[in-house]
Structures are given as C-alpha cells and as structure tokens.
Design a protein around this motif. Sequence first.
Motif, PDB file in Angstrom:
ATOM      1  N   GLN A 179       0.840  -1.331  -0.228  1.00  0.00           N
ATOM      2  CA  GLN A 179      -0.176  -0.259  -0.040  1.00  0.00           C
ATOM      3  C   GLN A 179       0.914   1.074   0.191  1.00  0.00           C
ATOM      4  O   GLN A 179       0.821   2.141  -0.575  1.00  0.00           O
ATOM      5  CB  GLN A 179      -0.483  -0.121   1.240  1.00  0.00           C
ATOM      6  CG  GLN A 179      -1.968  -1.404   1.373  1.00  0.00           C
ATOM      7  CD  GLN A 179      -3.059  -0.204   1.702  1.00  0.00           C
ATOM      8  OE1 GLN A 179      -3.094   0.102   2.039  1.00  0.00           O
ATOM      9  NE2 GLN A 179      -4.136  -0.958   1.319  1.00  0.00           N
ATOM     10  N   SER A 232       2.986   2.135  -3.054  1.00  0.00           N
ATOM     11  CA  SER A 232       1.517   2.540  -4.544  1.00  0.00           C
ATOM     12  C   SER A 232       1.196   3.842  -4.019  1.00  0.00           C
ATOM     13  O   SER A 232       0.349   4.409  -4.590  1.00  0.00           O
ATOM     14  CB  SER A 232       1.226   1.385  -5.062  1.00  0.00           C
ATOM     15  OG  SER A 232       0.158   1.311  -3.601  1.00  0.00           O
ATOM     16  N   PRO A 268      -1.370  -3.567  -5.254  1.00  0.00           N
ATOM     17  CA  PRO A 268      -2.637  -2.740  -5.276  1.00  0.00           C
ATOM     18  C   PRO A 268      -3.141  -1.937  -6.721  1.00  0.00           C
ATOM     19  O   PRO A 268      -2.714  -1.808  -8.297  1.00  0.00           O
ATOM     20  CB  PRO A 268      -1.288  -1.130  -4.769  1.00  0.00           C
ATOM     21  CG  PRO A 268      -0.111  -2.188  -5.243  1.00  0.00           C
ATOM     22  CD  PRO A 268      -0.370  -3.446  -5.520  1.00  0.00           C
TER      23      PRO A 268
END
Lengths: 295, 287
Positions: A222, A225, B125
């Motif tokens: 997470q 990105s 993601p």
Amino acid sequence: MSGSAIPFRVRLAASGLDGVTLLVIPAMVLILALFVYPFSYGLILSFHPKDGSFLGNYGHFFSDPFLYGTIYTTLALALPVTLLNLVAAVPVAFRIRRMRHQRLITTILVLPITLGTVLVAEGMLNYFGPQGWFIRTLSILGLGSPASIKLVHNYWGVFLSLVITGFPFTFLLTLSYVSGIDVALENAAATLGARSAARFRTIFLPLLAPGLAITFCLSFVQAYSVFPSAVLLGAPAGPTRVISIAAYEAAFEQYDYSLASAIAMVMGAVQLVVVVGVLMSRSLFYRGPAAGAKG
Amino acid sequence: MTLLSAPRAVTVRDVGAKLWVISIWTLLIFFVINLFGIIGAVLTSSFATRWLRSWFPNGLTTNWYVSAWSEFQLGDVLMTTFQVVGAVVVLSGLIGVPAAYAMARREFKGKKLVMLVFLLPLLVPPITYGIPLATVLYQTGFGGSLIGVILANLVPTVPFVILVMIPFIEQIDPRIEAAARVFGAGTFRLFIHVLLPLLTPGILAALLLVLVRTIAMFELTFLTSGPTSQTLVVALYYAVFAAGVRAVQSIDAMAVIYMGLTLIWLVIALRFVNPTQIVTRGKQARA
C-alpha cells in the motif's frame, strides 16, 4: 446415448463440474478480461517501445536517473513508514485486544481508511500547514517556530500521510491476528512465572511472526503504491517523485503507454521482490495452529 | 490463586510496566487527536469567512457550500458518483454472490488457481494494475466513459464480494439445499427462495463494504475517468491539485460533502460489520 454408458453430464458432475460450478464463470471472465488480460497486455506492450527495440523501455528506465531514481525514492518512503507502523501497531494491538471499548477505538481508526488519502491530504494541508493548528501548538509549547518547521510539500508531508492512513490499516490487521491467539497460552506462561516481556518474546512473537509478515507485506504494498498524497502533500517534481508518479506521467502526459506499462511492471516487480523476500523469511519461524491444545 | 494475590513490594519492574502502558496510551491518544484535528480543520475551514494567521476564523458562513456546488458542478459529479457506485454495488453482487456459492460448495479441478486469480486483484495495489487496465480501456473505447469507470471498479469489488461471502455460504447447512432440490427446485429457484433469504445479512454486509470502498476508490476512477465521468473523490483531487485557483474554503466545503457522503454509509455499514472487516476482507465473517 446408450443406456450402458454413463452420461457425459453425470461424468462431469462427478468431477465437480455441473450447473452450480458454472456460476463461477461470469466472475472469472470479468477478472480475466479486466485484470489478467490488461496485465499480460501491459507486459507484452512494455517490450514494444516506440523505438522498436525489445528492451528499449527497460534500458531507458534504468539509464535515466529521473526514472530509476524513483525506485529508491519510493523505497525510502515506504520501508520506514511500514516498519514504523508495524512497530507501533503491535504494542497498541496488545493493549487494546482485551479492552471493553475496543469497538470505539477500531471505529475511530477506520475513519482515515474510509475517508481515503485524498481527503486526508486536503485536511493535512490545512492542519499541518504553516498556519495550521499543529504548528501553532508546537510554537506555543516552545518546540519550534512556524518558520523552522515545514511539514507539507516535502518528504515529511507524504511520510505523515502514510502514517495517518497506514497505521490504522496495519493496526487493524495486527489486531485480527493478535486476537486469534488463544489467551490460555498466555495464562499458562504467566502461571509458570513468565513476565510480560518474556511472554511476548517466547509465546506471542513466534505465533505472530507469520501474521506480522503478511501484515508487513500488505502495508508495504500500500505504501509503495502511494500516489495522491505524494502529489498533493509532497514535492512531486523532486524529493517525493515516487514511481507511480513516473508511470502516470508516462501514460497520461507523454501518452507513451509502452513506457508507462514498463514502469508499472517494474513497480510490480519491486513489490514482488520485497513481498517474496519477507514471506521467505517467514518460513524461518514457527508455523502451525495458534490455538491452545485441548486437555 | 493465593500465590498471585499475595502482597508484594512495588518493584522497578512494576514502574516500568506502568510507564510502558502510559506511553502506549499517549501514542494512541496523540494519533487520535491529530486525526480529529485534520478532520476538524477541514470542517472549520469550510464554514470560515476569512481564516488567516489565527487559531479560529473571523466569522462563520455557509456561503462556501453554495459556491462550491456551482463551481465544481457538484450536482453532476454526485449524479455520476451515485451511478457508478450503484452499478458497481449491484453488478458485484450479481456476479460475486453466485461465484462465491460455486466456490463454497463445489470442488473442481483448478479451484486453487481460480482462487488465486480472485485473490490477486486484492493484493496488487490499484495503481499498479490501473495503468495497464486504463491503457486497454482507452484502446477499446471505454476509457473516459461511465462504463469504463464501472468496469474498472468491478475489478477489486467482485473478488472482495466472493471472499467475504464464501465463509457465509459455508455456514449454511447443505442439507437445507438438498431438501429444496429433493422437492424439485432448480438452481435458480434454490437461490431465490432458499439461499437469498438465508444469506441476506452476509450480502448486505459485503455490499455495504463495496459501497464504502467504491465511494473512496480514487486510483482506478482517476485513471479511467474522463471529464464527464468523474466521481466525487476524483473531483476533490483535481480541486486540491489546482489549489490556488479556487478559495480554500470552497474546496473544503466539497471535502465536507464528500466526508458526509462517506461517513453516512460507514455508519450504516458498521451496524452490520466489524470495523476490522474493512481491511481484513471477511476474515472475521465467521465470528
């Protein structure tokens, strides 16, 4: 169809393929068409750059410091933030796990996740800004002046935003692993005279290690990105030019989808390397049931 | 028990334990204060007449909401948001729940591979797969359109529904379905009359989570939307990105509208799900 042969449908059903199994097809088609195909297409596209050579994009990426530098920039943000979040989440999760108002705290902490990075970024610009409440409070406490502390439009802005949205995420994941450990194990250790530090080191840490490894991976991916907060709260041209910004610029500003795909593939590869590395080290730890044995 | 309750002298260790507990609470409270500060700053600023170089604004007004509504064409943006979110919720339910049923009830060759394919969009993601996905959508002509935005948003939500629903379906006694089949119900009637009523709480929870996640889904919508297919969170991003063009209060008014929209659904969702489920994808569904 002759009477003696087993009908085709029955044979299929025996191997688990019947009308009900077919219900999986719409979902499968959707994911194949919108996830697997684009990914494979992107991978192939990345080997067909504008200049026609096979590895042109990757050669370009790894020779231009403005591009390959983004890997380091992103790692320099994502790794410390993930570690910090994890280190903070474990003791907090241990304190919270047997509390009565657990739901209140988890609800408060789920707020930044649901609101999303864009809203947190807008709030932070105000709150951590030079005239914001945070710096005002610091200067009243004599810890600094608005001129000397800068918390937005630089590395720390992005760092803080990753803590604010990332810590609750890491915490909630950790909490679900911590609550999965049988209390009887801890009580047994306590009865035998183990102090809390010893209980943590010898009972919890080995049982938690696999869960913490997965938590680390998910939180890292997470953070790696990060996009909106790196643009809004950072310095997207310099210190916080993360890899997703480079990919976005290639796709939507230079319209070089081939290069953009290549950058996306590099981004995916770096994530994969870190995740595989962490999960491999997981096998060094205990794996097995986290519940106490009966009896 | 008598051993534990025996009185003993306060040791250095006890003081250390106290300090440790206090420092953990301080850390947590500090975090929560700053979190509320961030939300409070947006809220205060959206009602401020003029707010420069002071702790609180000079006066309060609701005018920014009126101007934000027209400046950012919030009527259109909200309409798009509702269309996207509504379509994503309905479609991911229609596609995800039957697939979850098949995954929960049947063993077939390659089931592990199918499961892996459903897991990947939740692990990778959005920004990583969003760029190749946007490329494909633009080449097929869906890029920038409402349909493109809906399709892109289905990528994480369908697997999410499947993963949340599998444990719910596994809880149902297969003999109930067997009984329905004995009485001649086909798969469709079985779904409508037997499974749907039994699964309603699970489906409600899964779809509410999809709803909350889709309202806040920035990356995929951002990469695939055009000028007419922006949702509220993307419009908010562009407004913050171009800050300086508009008054800060106006952007904050929009942020408050977005916050309100998200929080209403969050509050409703939390009546049916545990907060940890928002990140742990149905791990707790059994509990």
